[in-house]
Design a protein around this motif. Structure first.
Motif, PDB file in Angstrom:
ATOM      1  N   ASP B 186       0.847  -1.179   0.000  1.00  0.00           N
ATOM      2  CA  ASP B 186       0.000   0.000   0.000  1.00  0.00           C
ATOM      3  C   ASP B 186       0.892   1.241   0.000  1.00  0.00           C
ATOM      4  O   ASP B 186       1.668   1.466   0.922  1.00  0.00           O
ATOM      5  CB  ASP B 186      -0.871  -0.043   1.261  1.00  0.00           C
ATOM      6  CG  ASP B 186      -1.756   1.182   1.368  1.00  0.00           C
ATOM      7  OD1 ASP B 186      -1.884   1.894   0.353  1.00  0.00           O
ATOM      8  OD2 ASP B 186      -2.293   1.420   2.455  1.00  0.00           O
ATOM      9  N   GLU B 188       0.129   4.269   0.360  1.00  0.00           N
ATOM     10  CA  GLU B 188      -0.215   5.201   1.441  1.00  0.00           C
ATOM     11  C   GLU B 188       0.496   4.844   2.750  1.00  0.00           C
ATOM     12  O   GLU B 188       0.821   5.731   3.531  1.00  0.00           O
ATOM     13  CB  GLU B 188      -1.732   5.229   1.666  1.00  0.00           C
ATOM     14  CG  GLU B 188      -2.460   6.105   0.674  1.00  0.00           C
ATOM     15  CD  GLU B 188      -3.939   6.287   1.031  1.00  0.00           C
ATOM     16  OE1 GLU B 188      -4.426   5.602   1.945  1.00  0.00           O
ATOM     17  OE2 GLU B 188      -4.597   7.117   0.384  1.00  0.00           O
ATOM     18  N   ALA B 189       0.749   3.544   2.966  1.00  0.00           N
ATOM     19  CA  ALA B 189       1.433   3.142   4.200  1.00  0.00           C
ATOM     20  C   ALA B 189       2.830   3.749   4.246  1.00  0.00           C
ATOM     21  O   ALA B 189       3.298   4.205   5.290  1.00  0.00           O
ATOM     22  CB  ALA B 189       1.503   1.620   4.287  1.00  0.00           C
ATOM     23  N   GLU B 191       3.766   6.461   2.461  1.00  0.00           N
ATOM     24  CA  GLU B 191       3.609   7.918   2.537  1.00  0.00           C
ATOM     25  C   GLU B 191       3.331   8.369   3.964  1.00  0.00           C
ATOM     26  O   GLU B 191       3.858   9.387   4.419  1.00  0.00           O
ATOM     27  CB  GLU B 191       2.489   8.371   1.602  1.00  0.00           C
ATOM     28  CG  GLU B 191       2.910   8.293   0.153  1.00  0.00           C
ATOM     29  CD  GLU B 191       1.797   8.653  -0.818  1.00  0.00           C
ATOM     30  OE1 GLU B 191       2.084   8.791  -1.999  1.00  0.00           O
ATOM     31  OE2 GLU B 191       0.636   8.783  -0.381  1.00  0.00           O
ATOM     32  N   LEU B 211       6.585  -5.025   6.053  1.00  0.00           N
ATOM     33  CA  LEU B 211       5.401  -5.359   5.257  1.00  0.00           C
ATOM     34  C   LEU B 211       5.749  -6.361   4.160  1.00  0.00           C
ATOM     35  O   LEU B 211       4.900  -7.109   3.692  1.00  0.00           O
ATOM     36  CB  LEU B 211       4.793  -4.100   4.630  1.00  0.00           C
ATOM     37  CG  LEU B 211       4.107  -3.131   5.587  1.00  0.00           C
ATOM     38  CD1 LEU B 211       3.555  -1.937   4.843  1.00  0.00           C
ATOM     39  CD2 LEU B 211       2.993  -3.834   6.347  1.00  0.00           C
TER      40      LEU B 211
END
Lengths: 366, 299
Positions: B186, B188-189, B191, B211
């Protein structure tokens, strides 16, 4: 707490495609600003440039009085809530919230105190030991919110944080977010495409379209004094009804002509349109400004197409040639499909827009 | 009888077994049977008498210990180096710079080549009169009379050469696995990591790598298993028995020796190798937690 200033901010994606074009905006200290627009209008790109996640093509971003245009996100003193929560799945809720504080090498007791404080603020103190996969979407968004609050940022950024929640929860969170803002007083920039969300939360709304700012104003400004046809059509449910009119003068009074009706304006309204003699314009009438009346007072009459009960009120769609006009009526109003309704305008709340530019015709009659 | 067949209880209990029966039969016939045969065969001599001779021969043979050491050496060093190189390359390609697509395509070519071709390319490359020396001479790095005898080094030098050649072929494979993992992350993770105070390095260490852990374990174990099985490149470049590794010994005894006695020894080798690979696989399953985690996840 700080101000935020965008000066001539632009983002170019490729040679011909601009994501955002020449945005000037001043966000005051403690203000709650909402960037509102349809998808692809550049609101998220603008937010990402403020955050430092997207590079700025030209222009600058100032937080406080510091130019942060070239600074990486971590040096901007901002925090952000993401649309898809972006909580880290391999950390507990506590670790998620404490992440930034630990990087800042804060004192352990201090971290503990802050984490508990913000967890209570977003109502998740009992979830601190859980992992994100054990939480619902709404709870994950609360974790994301707590994480953003914990760093006590100068600017609080939110990228459609409520759009993944179900309708009921969204309205609850709206209220809670507003209450949290009143408590923390953090300068906030909130991105959404939902106009009712924008109206209910914002101190001021920045309406964007195709990468440009169309109007900046309070919820009342954008609703009652919409800058152009786009804003009038975007804000409000149901949206403003538009009619193409032709302007005529008779004994010094202005008359607006429509194939189905004509509308006589009083002297003051006529003055606004003094330069529009024998020209076309667009008349905007909000659904609640078209009122049901008796046959002899009616400006026009038309047949009911459908009615949409809303509980507290009723939306009636009527058909005028091919155009559908929506009006808001009291819930007791009876209106069967096919029934003829007699309608009039609340003249003082009408909007006039230039036929060519689609911009609002102002008092000084541009 | 018919009553039983048509009873609901029977249908509910028996039908699932009936449905998987073809697969079970297939496994019994084509997997279980050969494995048992092989295992039993390793304890028999040429006259089919029970014996421990095959294993005794192997465990007394100094070449076995050399092969064991060489295999372990290759597994540890090649997998480590390949992983680091592949991870770095995957990080670079994941940035999506201009031309990263073409770069990815070129990087994948060695992966598509069979081991025999790889061996041929590099044995002709590293030969004293090979193209690598010609190339270095052409570039002016070496004199015409001072050709580098790449293949003449000792045991460790030879292994380093093998590790380099193996890496040349295998790094792209590992890179693809890691890249696929990275692209599934992801965005966004990451960011969020930058927003909440992370530098590039902190985000890599505290967010990206944790991750990516499932992908990393998969890539590593697949590589460890196939590093245990390396042999063809070695044979293509050095021939048999110059740089012994486990599987090369197995092939040598089964295929090259043309005697029943050696064939049995080869079978014993295959049992030993199977045990090593199985140990690696079990460690893999333990580490990734594939044994009992699923139940916990859904709980």
């Amino acid at each position: 707490m700080a101000t935020l200033r965008l000066e001539n901010l632009s983002k170019r994606f490729s040679k011909k495609i601009w994501g955002v074009r020449k945005i000037d905006l001043e966000v005051h200290d403690k203000e709650f600003i909402v960037l509102l627009g349809p998808s692809g209008c550049g609101k998220t790109t603008t937010l990402r440039m403020i955050a430092g996640l997207a590079e700025v093509t030209t222009g600058s971003v100032l937080i406080g009085d510091r130019d942060v245009t070239e600074a990486p996100p971590r040096k901007r003193d901002v925090s952000m809530v993401f649309q898809n929560y972006a909580v880290w799945p391999h950390m507990t809720v506590y670790d998620n919230i404490a992440f930034a504080l630990r990087l800042k090498k804060a004192d352990k007791k201090e971290i503990d105190k802050t984490v508990i404080e913000v967890a209570e603020m977003v109502k998740i103190p009992e979830l601190l030991k859980r992992y994100p996969r054990q939480l619902s979407g709404g709870q994950q968004q609360r974790v994301a919110l707590a994480r953003a609050l914990a760093v006590k940022p100068k600017i609080f950024l939110m990228d459609e944080p409520l759009s993944n929640l179900d309708a009921k929860l969204r309205v609850i969170m709206r209220t809670e977010l507003k209450a949290i803002h009143q408590q923390t007083k953090a300068t906030s920039v909130f991105v959404t495409h939902d106009q009712s969300e924008a109206m209910s939360m914002a101190d001021r709304i920045v309406i964007m379209k195709d990468g440009e700012v169309v109007q900046i104003g309070t919820p009342d400004d954008v609703y009652f004094r919409s800058a152009n046809v786009f804003v009038a059509g975007f804000i409000g449910t149901p949206p403003t009804n538009f009619f193409n009119m032709e302007v005529e003068s008779k004994y010094g009074l202005k008359i607006l002509k429509h194939p189905h009706f004509s509308l006589e304006l009083d002297e003051q309204q006529g003055r606004i349109l003094k330069n529009y003699d024998k020209r076309k314009l667009i008349l905007g009438a909000r659904p609640e400004n078209i009122i049901l009346t008796d046959k002899d007072k009616a400006i026009f009459s038309a047949k009911v197409l459908v009615t949409e009960p809303q509980g507290s009120h009723k939306i009636i769609a009527i058909k005028l040639d091919e155009q559908i006009v929506k009006i808001v009526a009291p819930h007791k109003q009876k209106a069967a499909p096919g029934e003829l309704l007699h309608l009039s305008f609340q003249k003082e709340s009408l909007h006039f827009f230039d036929h060519e530019t689609n911009w609002r015709i102002e008092q000084n009659g541009a | 009888m018919f009553k039983l067949l048509y009873s609901r209880e029977f249908r509910q209990k028996a039908v699932p077994y009936l449905l998987i029966a073809p697969v079970l039969i297939y496994y019994a016939l084509f997997w279980l049977y050969p494995v048992i045969q092989c295992f039993a065969g390793s304890f028999r001599d040429v006259n089919n008498k029970l014996t421990l001779y095959n294993y005794a021969f192997i465990f007394k043979d100094p070449t076995f210990y050399k092969a064991l050491f060489n295999t372990a050496f290759i597994v540890v060093f090649s997998v480590t180096l390949e992983f680091l190189a592949a991870f770095g390359l995957a990080l670079i390609i994941n940035i999506k710079f201009k031309g990263s697509g073409i770069f990815l395509f070129i990087a994948m070519i060695p992966m598509a080549l069979p081991a025999v071709a790889v061996g041929a390319i590099w044995s002709s490359g590293f030969a004293t009169y090979g193209w690598l020396n010609s190339f270095l001479y052409y570039l002016g790095f070496i004199e015409k009379t001072a050709k580098i005898p790449f293949l003449a080094g000792g045991n460790v030098a030879s292994m380093i050469l093998i590790i380099i050649i193996d890496a040349w072929q295998v790094v792209p494979f590992m890179m693809i696995i890691l890249l696929a993992g990275m692209q599934g992350l992801d965005e966004e993770a990451k960011e969020a990591g930058y927003i909440f105070g992370g530098t590039k390095f902190t985000v890599l260490r505290k967010i990206t790598i944790p991750l990516l852990k499932p992908t990393i374990t998969t890539a590593l174990i697949l590589r460890i298993i196939s590093a245990i099985q390396i042999w063809l490149i070695i044979v293509m470049i050095y021939g048999f028995q110059r740089l012994p590794v486990l599987l090369e010994e197995l092939v040598y005894y089964v295929d090259e020796s043309h005697s029943m006695e050696f064939f049995r020894i080869g079978i014993a080798y295959s049992v030993i190798i199977s045990i090593f690979v199985s140990i690696a696989a079990v460690i893999y399953l333990k580490v990734t937690g594939a044994f009992g985690k699923e139940a916990e996840e859904t709980a």
